[in-house]
Motif scaffolding. Structure first.
Motif, PDB file in Angstrom:
ATOM      1  N   ALA A 218     -24.425   1.987  33.758  1.00 44.51           N
ATOM      2  CA  ALA A 218     -23.028   2.397  33.969  1.00 44.51           C
ATOM      3  C   ALA A 218     -22.251   1.332  34.743  1.00 44.51           C
ATOM      4  O   ALA A 218     -21.079   1.060  34.443  1.00 44.51           O
ATOM      5  CB  ALA A 218     -22.997   3.729  34.708  1.00 44.51           C
ATOM      6  N   ASP A 219     -22.895   0.714  35.734  1.00 43.82           N
ATOM      7  CA  ASP A 219     -22.172  -0.259  36.576  1.00 43.82           C
ATOM      8  C   ASP A 219     -21.671  -1.436  35.749  1.00 43.82           C
ATOM      9  O   ASP A 219     -20.517  -1.856  35.883  1.00 43.82           O
ATOM     10  CB  ASP A 219     -23.082  -0.769  37.704  1.00 43.82           C
ATOM     11  CG  ASP A 219     -23.372   0.334  38.711  1.00 43.82           C
ATOM     12  OD1 ASP A 219     -22.531   1.242  38.837  1.00 43.82           O
ATOM     13  OD2 ASP A 219     -24.445   0.293  39.334  1.00 43.82           O
TER      14      ASP A 219
ATOM     15  N   GLU B 218     -25.525  11.012  29.518  1.00 46.38           N
ATOM     16  CA  GLU B 218     -24.416  11.852  29.983  1.00 46.38           C
ATOM     17  C   GLU B 218     -24.383  12.026  31.496  1.00 46.38           C
ATOM     18  O   GLU B 218     -23.345  12.354  32.068  1.00 46.38           O
ATOM     19  CB  GLU B 218     -24.473  13.209  29.273  1.00 46.38           C
ATOM     20  CG  GLU B 218     -24.328  13.016  27.777  1.00 46.38           C
ATOM     21  CD  GLU B 218     -24.359  14.291  26.957  1.00 46.38           C
ATOM     22  OE1 GLU B 218     -24.122  15.370  27.535  1.00 46.38           O
ATOM     23  OE2 GLU B 218     -24.615  14.181  25.746  1.00 46.38           O
ATOM     24  N   ARG B 219     -25.508  11.747  32.159  1.00 49.12           N
ATOM     25  CA  ARG B 219     -25.541  11.889  33.624  1.00 49.12           C
ATOM     26  C   ARG B 219     -24.591  10.907  34.319  1.00 49.12           C
ATOM     27  O   ARG B 219     -24.178  11.110  35.442  1.00 49.12           O
ATOM     28  CB  ARG B 219     -26.965  11.693  34.143  1.00 49.12           C
ATOM     29  CG  ARG B 219     -27.770  12.983  34.102  1.00 49.12           C
ATOM     30  CD  ARG B 219     -29.112  12.777  34.710  1.00 49.12           C
ATOM     31  NE  ARG B 219     -29.886  11.843  33.889  1.00 49.12           N
ATOM     32  CZ  ARG B 219     -30.884  11.094  34.338  1.00 49.12           C
ATOM     33  NH1 ARG B 219     -31.227  11.146  35.605  1.00 49.12           N
ATOM     34  NH2 ARG B 219     -31.533  10.290  33.534  1.00 49.12           N
ATOM     35  N   HIS B 220     -24.247   9.817  33.613  1.00 52.24           N
ATOM     36  CA  HIS B 220     -23.369   8.808  34.229  1.00 52.24           C
ATOM     37  C   HIS B 220     -21.894   9.005  33.877  1.00 52.24           C
ATOM     38  O   HIS B 220     -21.053   8.184  34.235  1.00 52.24           O
ATOM     39  CB  HIS B 220     -23.786   7.397  33.789  1.00 52.24           C
ATOM     40  CG  HIS B 220     -25.211   7.058  34.081  1.00 52.24           C
ATOM     41  ND1 HIS B 220     -25.763   7.167  35.337  1.00 52.24           N
ATOM     42  CD2 HIS B 220     -26.203   6.591  33.280  1.00 52.24           C
ATOM     43  CE1 HIS B 220     -27.037   6.804  35.294  1.00 52.24           C
ATOM     44  NE2 HIS B 220     -27.324   6.451  34.056  1.00 52.24           N
TER      45      HIS B 220
ATOM     46  N   HIS C 147     -16.195   8.392  26.847  1.00 56.41           N
ATOM     47  CA  HIS C 147     -17.009   9.424  26.196  1.00 56.41           C
ATOM     48  C   HIS C 147     -18.449   9.291  26.667  1.00 56.41           C
ATOM     49  O   HIS C 147     -18.845   8.226  27.152  1.00 56.41           O
ATOM     50  CB  HIS C 147     -17.014   9.259  24.675  1.00 56.41           C
ATOM     51  CG  HIS C 147     -15.671   9.032  24.072  1.00 56.41           C
ATOM     52  ND1 HIS C 147     -14.839  10.057  23.715  1.00 56.41           N
ATOM     53  CD2 HIS C 147     -15.021   7.881  23.751  1.00 56.41           C
ATOM     54  CE1 HIS C 147     -13.723   9.546  23.193  1.00 56.41           C
ATOM     55  NE2 HIS C 147     -13.806   8.232  23.208  1.00 56.41           N
ATOM     56  N   ALA C 148     -19.232  10.346  26.397  1.00 55.90           N
ATOM     57  CA  ALA C 148     -20.657  10.276  26.757  1.00 55.90           C
ATOM     58  C   ALA C 148     -21.500  10.927  25.665  1.00 55.90           C
ATOM     59  O   ALA C 148     -21.031  11.787  24.920  1.00 55.90           O
ATOM     60  CB  ALA C 148     -20.901  10.996  28.075  1.00 55.90           C
ATOM     61  N   GLY C 149     -22.752  10.459  25.581  1.00 60.56           N
ATOM     62  CA  GLY C 149     -23.705  11.086  24.658  1.00 60.56           C
ATOM     63  C   GLY C 149     -23.807  10.362  23.323  1.00 60.56           C
ATOM     64  O   GLY C 149     -22.905   9.639  22.910  1.00 60.56           O
TER      65      GLY C 149
END
Ligand SMILES: NC(=O)C1=CN([C@@H]2O[C@H](COP(=O)(O)OP(=O)(O)OC[C@H]3O[C@@H](n4cnc5c(N)ncnc54)[C@H](OP(=O)(O)O)[C@@H]3O)[C@@H](O)[C@H]2O)C=CC1
Ligand SMILES: CC(=O)[C@@H](O)[C@H](O)COP(=O)(O)O
Ligand SMILES: [Mn+2]
Length: 386
Positions: A40-41, A60-62, A78-80
């Motif tokens: 993510a960073d 998705e945790r990020h 978006h995530a996933g």
């Protein structure tokens, strides 16, 4: 008009080098989409610098972290895994560079093709798993698949201007990896630290282990079959430890064309993104006198069984290469976790090919099922060993 690029896997080795190419050529390329799985960073830093319209974080945790870090700039977050398949369909994307690792590349690539997007293909696993499906979809939707893999880019470059001239065979070069010349006795005890030391290329962990087992070359043989519409007998592999000749094409008059250069993925990435026009670059130039001898050897298929397995499943067709890919992904992951030894990677693959049901004319859902079943089987096999 600038080419608007979606980079799937922007935080990896190919992804970050693609961003270097784009940064060096802002008049030609722009970034529409960036995606990452866990990092993510880095995804946040990349988004702030390149200002894509959309980003996807696979894990998705990020999501909240990425969302809040990018709240002050105009970028949709978006995530996933499901978001990966929708972002590639965006009207703001001209070409999708598939730089994620493994089977995860398959579905987004199918969606991108169906949305009419050209593909710059680094994710070789997509063609290994479902080459027949992907190439027939590409024909149906009239999209181009431009190879990023260095050997396939070399072949592609050698074929320019040769549309009327049938290929007799291609010769893929292999570095031989860190264990070139070693025997099984030696390989039985090698560590992941040794296997992760590629002699010529800095790459992600999975492909680096594949290079050490020669699975990478096996995957590339299958990738070449689908990219260039060849029979297994037309694809040779030669070990060339210096990785200066990236691959060769032999035509029906016996003439051989080769593509050469220092090992640097930015060149094939840039060629794929801006085909057919070459982009002026300041990449370091090859100097012949720095390499007074370029050498060549036969691959040792008895010691490095994965290359032999790849030829076998290429002849077999159907879902056989999908089985090999899934078993290899699980086995490499286990090797990286110190759960199995280097030579056991091939054992897991051979056993999986023997046990998983063969499907001669697989549909997409057959590939999904084969992938899941093989992963389960290979994981169980490894569990029993541990
Ligand atoms: N590296 C090279 O020089 C070459 C690579 N290739 C091929 O290119 C592909 C990428 O290789 P490379 O860049 O080395 O790999 P890396 O491991 O360096 O990068 C992989 C990228 O994929 C993302 N990713 C990981 N798992 C998933 C998933 N399940 N779903 C979506 N994205 C995921 C990672 O995200 P995150 O980091 O955020 O977790 C990262 O951005 C491979 O198929 C490889 O065979 C081909 C030729 C040369
Ligand atoms: C850079 C690239 O394309 C890799 O696939 C590379 O070819 C790996 O090298 P070997 O598999 O030949 O060791
Ligand atoms: Mn390669």
């Amino acid at each position: 008009m600038k080419k608007r690029i979606a980079i799937l896997g922007s935080t990896g080795s190919i992804g970050t080098q693609t961003l270097e190419v784009i940064e060096a050529n802002p008049q030609i390329f722009s970034v529409s989409v960036l995606t990452a799985q866990d990092n993510a960073d880095l995804l946040i830093q990349q988004a702030i610098k390149f200002r894509p319209l959309e980003v996807v974080i696979g894990n998705e945790r990020h999501y909240e972290k990425v969302k809040s870090a990018l709240s002050s700039i105009f970028v949709k977050v978006h995530a996933g895994a499901s978001a990966l398949v929708s972002v590639v369909e965006s009207d703001s994307v001209d070409i999708v560079l598939t730089a994620m690792v493994g089977y995860a590349g398959l579905l987004p690539t199918i969606h991108a093709i169906k949305a009419g997007k050209d593909i710059a293909l680094a994710n070789k696993e997509t063609l290994v798993v479902a080459g027949e499906l992907i190439t027939s979809l590409a024909k149906q939707y009239k999209v181009n698949i431009y190879p990023v893999d260095s050997e396939h880019s070399a072949i592609f470059q050698c074929l320019v201007g040769e549309a009327e001239n049938p290929v007799e065979k291609i010769i893929l070069t292999a570095s031989g990896g860190p264990f070139r010349g070693k025997d099984k006795l030696f390989l039985a005890n090698v560590t992941k630290q040794q296997a992760l030391k590629h002699p010529n290329w800095t790459m992600g962990a999975k492909i680096t282990i594949d290079s050490a087992t020669l699975m990478n070359k096996g995957l590339e043989v299958i990738e070449a079959k689908w990219l260039f519409d060849l029979q297994a007998g037309q694809i040779d592999v030669i070990v060339h430890p210096q990785s200066i000749i990236h691959s060769l094409v032999q035509f029906e008059d016996g003439s051989i064309k080769a593509q050469m250069g220092l090992p640097d993925m930015k060149l094939p990435i840039q060629y794929a993104l801006n085909y057919p026009t070459r982009v002026k670059s300041d990449f370091p130039r090859f100097n012949f006198t720095d390499y007074p001898s370029l050498s060549f050897e036969k691959p040792d298929l008895e010691t490095f069984r994965n290359l032999a397995i790849a030829y076998e499943v290429l002849e077999k067709g159907g879902n056989a290469a999908c089985i090999v890919n899934a078993a290899n992904e699980i086995a490499v992951e286990a090797f990286l976790l110190d759960k199995i030894g280097f030579l056991e990677i091939s054992d897991v693959i051979i056993e999986s090919v023997a046990k998983i049901a063969f499907v001669s004319d697989p549909s997409y859902s057959d590939y999904v099922q084969t992938n899941e079943e093989t992963r389960r089987f290979a994981s169980d096999m490894i569990q029993v060993k541990v």
